[in-house]
Design a protein around this motif. Structure first.
Motif, PDB file in Angstrom:
ATOM      1  N   ASN A  14       1.872 -29.717  16.808  1.00 22.98           N
ATOM      2  CA  ASN A  14       2.864 -29.108  15.928  1.00 22.98           C
ATOM      3  C   ASN A  14       2.762 -27.579  15.855  1.00 22.98           C
ATOM      4  OD1 ASN A  14       0.462 -30.133  14.174  1.00 22.98           O
ATOM      5  ND2 ASN A  14       1.330 -28.456  12.990  1.00 22.98           N
ATOM      6  N   SER A  15       1.728 -26.999  16.469  1.00 22.78           N
ATOM      7  CA  SER A  15       1.598 -25.539  16.427  1.00 22.78           C
ATOM      8  C   SER A  15       0.701 -25.059  17.561  1.00 22.78           C
ATOM      9  CB  SER A  15       1.013 -25.079  15.077  1.00 22.78           C
ATOM     10  OG  SER A  15      -0.309 -25.576  14.922  1.00 22.78           O
ATOM     11  N   GLY A  16       0.656 -23.743  17.741  1.00 17.91           N
ATOM     12  CA  GLY A  16      -0.286 -23.132  18.665  1.00 17.91           C
ATOM     13  C   GLY A  16      -0.190 -23.607  20.095  1.00 17.91           C
ATOM     14  N   ILE A  17      -1.357 -23.823  20.695  1.00 22.91           N
ATOM     15  CA  ILE A  17      -1.424 -24.207  22.105  1.00 22.91           C
ATOM     16  C   ILE A  17      -0.794 -25.576  22.329  1.00 22.91           C
ATOM     17  CG2 ILE A  17      -3.028 -24.854  23.948  1.00 22.91           C
ATOM     18  CD1 ILE A  17      -4.861 -22.569  22.909  1.00 22.91           C
ATOM     19  N   GLY A  18      -0.984 -26.513  21.400  1.00 22.49           N
ATOM     20  CA  GLY A  18      -0.387 -27.834  21.549  1.00 22.49           C
ATOM     21  C   GLY A  18       1.124 -27.773  21.581  1.00 22.49           C
ATOM     22  N   ALA A  30       9.149 -33.740  31.371  1.00 18.33           N
ATOM     23  CA  ALA A  30       8.355 -34.824  30.793  1.00 18.33           C
ATOM     24  C   ALA A  30       8.925 -35.292  29.456  1.00 18.33           C
ATOM     25  CB  ALA A  30       6.912 -34.367  30.607  1.00 18.33           C
ATOM     26  N   ARG A  31       8.657 -36.549  29.131  1.00 20.04           N
ATOM     27  CA  ARG A  31       8.921 -37.082  27.799  1.00 20.04           C
ATOM     28  C   ARG A  31       7.617 -36.979  27.025  1.00 20.04           C
ATOM     29  NH1 ARG A  31      11.113 -42.908  29.197  1.00 20.04           N
ATOM     30  NH2 ARG A  31       9.619 -42.605  30.894  1.00 20.04           N
ATOM     31  N   VAL A  32       7.638 -36.290  25.903  1.00 17.10           N
ATOM     32  CA  VAL A  32       6.399 -35.902  25.241  1.00 17.10           C
ATOM     33  C   VAL A  32       6.300 -36.466  23.828  1.00 17.10           C
ATOM     34  CG1 VAL A  32       5.001 -33.955  24.467  1.00 17.10           C
ATOM     35  CG2 VAL A  32       6.276 -33.790  26.612  1.00 17.10           C
ATOM     36  N   ILE A  33       5.164 -37.088  23.539  1.00 13.22           N
ATOM     37  CA  ILE A  33       4.829 -37.520  22.191  1.00 13.22           C
ATOM     38  C   ILE A  33       3.836 -36.503  21.636  1.00 13.22           C
ATOM     39  CG2 ILE A  33       3.784 -39.330  20.763  1.00 13.22           C
ATOM     40  CD1 ILE A  33       4.802 -40.269  24.238  1.00 13.22           C
ATOM     41  N   ILE A  34       4.117 -35.923  20.479  1.00  9.71           N
ATOM     42  CA  ILE A  34       3.176 -34.997  19.856  1.00  9.71           C
ATOM     43  C   ILE A  34       2.635 -35.610  18.570  1.00  9.71           C
ATOM     44  CG2 ILE A  34       4.206 -32.918  20.847  1.00  9.71           C
ATOM     45  CD1 ILE A  34       5.580 -32.417  18.133  1.00  9.71           C
ATOM     46  N   THR A  35       1.369 -35.335  18.292  1.00 10.20           N
ATOM     47  CA  THR A  35       0.755 -35.870  17.077  1.00 10.20           C
ATOM     48  C   THR A  35       0.286 -34.733  16.172  1.00 10.20           C
ATOM     49  OG1 THR A  35      -1.583 -35.948  17.768  1.00 10.20           O
ATOM     50  CG2 THR A  35      -0.143 -37.734  18.516  1.00 10.20           C
ATOM     51  N   GLY A  36       0.135 -35.061  14.907  1.00  9.31           N
ATOM     52  CA  GLY A  36      -0.369 -34.111  13.926  1.00  9.31           C
ATOM     53  C   GLY A  36      -0.664 -34.833  12.633  1.00  9.31           C
ATOM     54  N   ARG A  37      -1.413 -34.174  11.762  1.00 13.66           N
ATOM     55  CA  ARG A  37      -1.826 -34.818  10.515  1.00 13.66           C
ATOM     56  C   ARG A  37      -0.781 -34.702   9.414  1.00 13.66           C
ATOM     57  NH1 ARG A  37      -7.830 -32.485   9.565  1.00 13.66           N
ATOM     58  NH2 ARG A  37      -6.777 -30.536  10.150  1.00 13.66           N
ATOM     59  N   ALA A  41       5.292 -31.180   9.096  1.00 13.54           N
ATOM     60  CA  ALA A  41       5.081 -30.220  10.179  1.00 13.54           C
ATOM     61  C   ALA A  41       5.327 -30.846  11.548  1.00 13.54           C
ATOM     62  CB  ALA A  41       3.665 -29.649  10.109  1.00 13.54           C
ATOM     63  N   ILE A  42       4.837 -32.061  11.749  1.00 13.27           N
ATOM     64  CA  ILE A  42       4.983 -32.685  13.065  1.00 13.27           C
ATOM     65  C   ILE A  42       6.436 -33.079  13.320  1.00 13.27           C
ATOM     66  CG2 ILE A  42       4.494 -35.102  12.477  1.00 13.27           C
ATOM     67  CD1 ILE A  42       3.097 -33.177  15.491  1.00 13.27           C
ATOM     68  N   GLU A  43       7.140 -33.504  12.290  1.00 12.43           N
ATOM     69  CA  GLU A  43       8.546 -33.868  12.475  1.00 12.43           C
ATOM     70  C   GLU A  43       9.400 -32.630  12.729  1.00 12.43           C
ATOM     71  OE1 GLU A  43       9.651 -36.252   9.126  1.00 12.43           O
ATOM     72  OE2 GLU A  43       8.774 -38.083   9.992  1.00 12.43           O
ATOM     73  N   ARG A  44       9.094 -31.530  12.055  1.00 16.33           N
ATOM     74  CA  ARG A  44       9.840 -30.289  12.292  1.00 16.33           C
ATOM     75  C   ARG A  44       9.611 -29.781  13.717  1.00 16.33           C
ATOM     76  NH1 ARG A  44       8.013 -27.688   8.326  1.00 16.33           N
ATOM     77  NH2 ARG A  44       6.317 -26.572   9.388  1.00 16.33           N
ATOM     78  N   ALA A  45       8.359 -29.812  14.160  1.00 21.15           N
ATOM     79  CA  ALA A  45       8.042 -29.363  15.518  1.00 21.15           C
ATOM     80  C   ALA A  45       8.733 -30.248  16.555  1.00 21.15           C
ATOM     81  CB  ALA A  45       6.532 -29.375  15.729  1.00 21.15           C
ATOM     82  N   GLU A  48      12.364 -29.367  16.867  1.00 22.47           N
ATOM     83  CA  GLU A  48      12.551 -28.100  17.592  1.00 22.47           C
ATOM     84  C   GLU A  48      12.344 -28.276  19.089  1.00 22.47           C
ATOM     85  OE1 GLU A  48      10.796 -25.351  13.901  1.00 22.47           O
ATOM     86  OE2 GLU A  48       9.651 -25.620  15.750  1.00 22.47           O
ATOM     87  N   LEU A  49      11.391 -29.104  19.446  1.00 18.41           N
ATOM     88  CA  LEU A  49      11.010 -29.251  20.856  1.00 18.41           C
ATOM     89  C   LEU A  49      11.835 -30.282  21.618  1.00 18.41           C
ATOM     90  CD1 LEU A  49       7.131 -29.329  20.347  1.00 18.41           C
ATOM     91  CD2 LEU A  49       8.391 -27.530  21.545  1.00 18.41           C
ATOM     92  N   GLY A  50      12.331 -31.277  20.903  1.00 15.68           N
ATOM     93  CA  GLY A  50      12.915 -32.419  21.580  1.00 15.68           C
ATOM     94  C   GLY A  50      11.826 -33.404  21.976  1.00 15.68           C
ATOM     95  N   ALA A  51      10.757 -33.448  21.167  1.00 15.92           N
ATOM     96  CA  ALA A  51       9.640 -34.350  21.411  1.00 15.92           C
ATOM     97  C   ALA A  51       9.714 -35.541  20.468  1.00 15.92           C
ATOM     98  CB  ALA A  51       8.312 -33.609  21.218  1.00 15.92           C
ATOM     99  N   ILE A  52       8.785 -36.471  20.643  1.00 19.78           N
ATOM    100  CA  ILE A  52       8.692 -37.649  19.776  1.00 19.78           C
ATOM    101  C   ILE A  52       7.517 -37.423  18.831  1.00 19.78           C
ATOM    102  CG2 ILE A  52       8.293 -40.138  19.705  1.00 19.78           C
ATOM    103  CD1 ILE A  52       9.371 -40.151  22.654  1.00 19.78           C
TER     104      ILE A  52
END
Length: 245
Positions: A14-18, A30-37, A41-45, A48-52
């Motif tokens: 959801n931020s920084g290098i990730g 790529a189809r990308v799944i991103i995780t966060g605590r 924040a993770i849903e907003r990111a 913005e990205l078009g990620a899951i």
């Protein structure tokens, strides 16, 4: 579109290098799944990205298992695993160390990273790429950073063992070790002016006279996930502007 139709999982996305790496992987198809605590924040990111988005705490094995089940159910296999989530913890001398800080750093940076790979290994497609985010601190010995440094050194060791274990399946495992990289971490601890002063000072210590940005690291991670890097495994890539020369 070097990563067209590849399925990627990025922890701590959801931020920084990730975040920057997820963006780079998506730009390459790529189809990308991103995780966060943090759910918001993770849903907003992700939007913005078009990620899951997926809410998961890397320090909790039950969250890793839940993530594994969700990815398995939706995609079946994973082509790219970027184990990025991590924290620096408190800056204390060894003589002043606390068990709480030790456990917090190790649970996320080492145990969480280790079991993320362990749990996802059956889901990795033959020929997949695994990248751990490490740090140049894995091979430095600065005072007041013993726990963080040890956590990254442990990650480097595990990555090499994993590279040997997974080589028969042509799964490549590498680490990327940034030096000073301008993320929001200093802004969380200081006002903007103080944070900028620190970054400016760090840039004077780097031979290239600048600090890195997340996009620098993202491009390197993405390269290691491409077919062009199919002969690279068990390696640690330092990206620090020459500060460790």
């Amino acid at each position: 579109m070097n990563l067209s139709n590849k399925v990627a999982v990025v922890t701590g996305g959801n931020s920084g290098i990730g975040y920057a790496t997820a963006k780079e992987l998506i730009s390459q198809g790529a189809r990308v799944i991103i995780t966060g605590r943090r759910k918001e924040a993770i849903e907003r990111a992700a939007q913005e990205l078009g990620a899951i988005p997926f809410v998961a705490d890397q320090s909790k094995l039950e969250d890793i298992h839940t993530l594994y089940e969700a990815v398995q159910g939706q995609f079946g296999q994973v082509d790219i695993l970027f184990i990025n989530a991590g924290i620096t913890g408190e800056n204390t001398l060894i003589a002043e160390a606390t068990e709480a800080n030790f456990d917090s750093v190790m649970d996320i940076n080492f145990k969480g990273a280790y079991f993320t790979l362990s749990k996802f290994t059956p889901l990795l497609k033959d020929g997949a790429s695994v990248v751990f985010l490490s740090s140049i601190v894995a091979s430095t010995h600065q005072p007041k950073s013993s726990v963080y440094q040890a956590s990254k050194a442990a990650v480097n060791s595990v990555a090499k063992t994993a590279a040997a274990e997974l080589a028969p399946r042509k799964i490549r495992v590498n680490t990327v070790s940034p030096g000073p990289t301008k993320t929001a971490v200093l802004n969380k601890l200081n006002d903007d002016a103080t944070a900028q002063h620190i970054w400016d000072h760090l840039s004077t210590l780097v031979p290239l006279k600048k600090v890195g940005i997340p996009e620098d690291v993202a491009k390197l991670v993405a390269y290691l996930c491409q077919d062009a890097a199919s002969f690279i495994t068990g390696a640690d890539f330092v990206i620090d502007g020459g500060i460790t020369i």
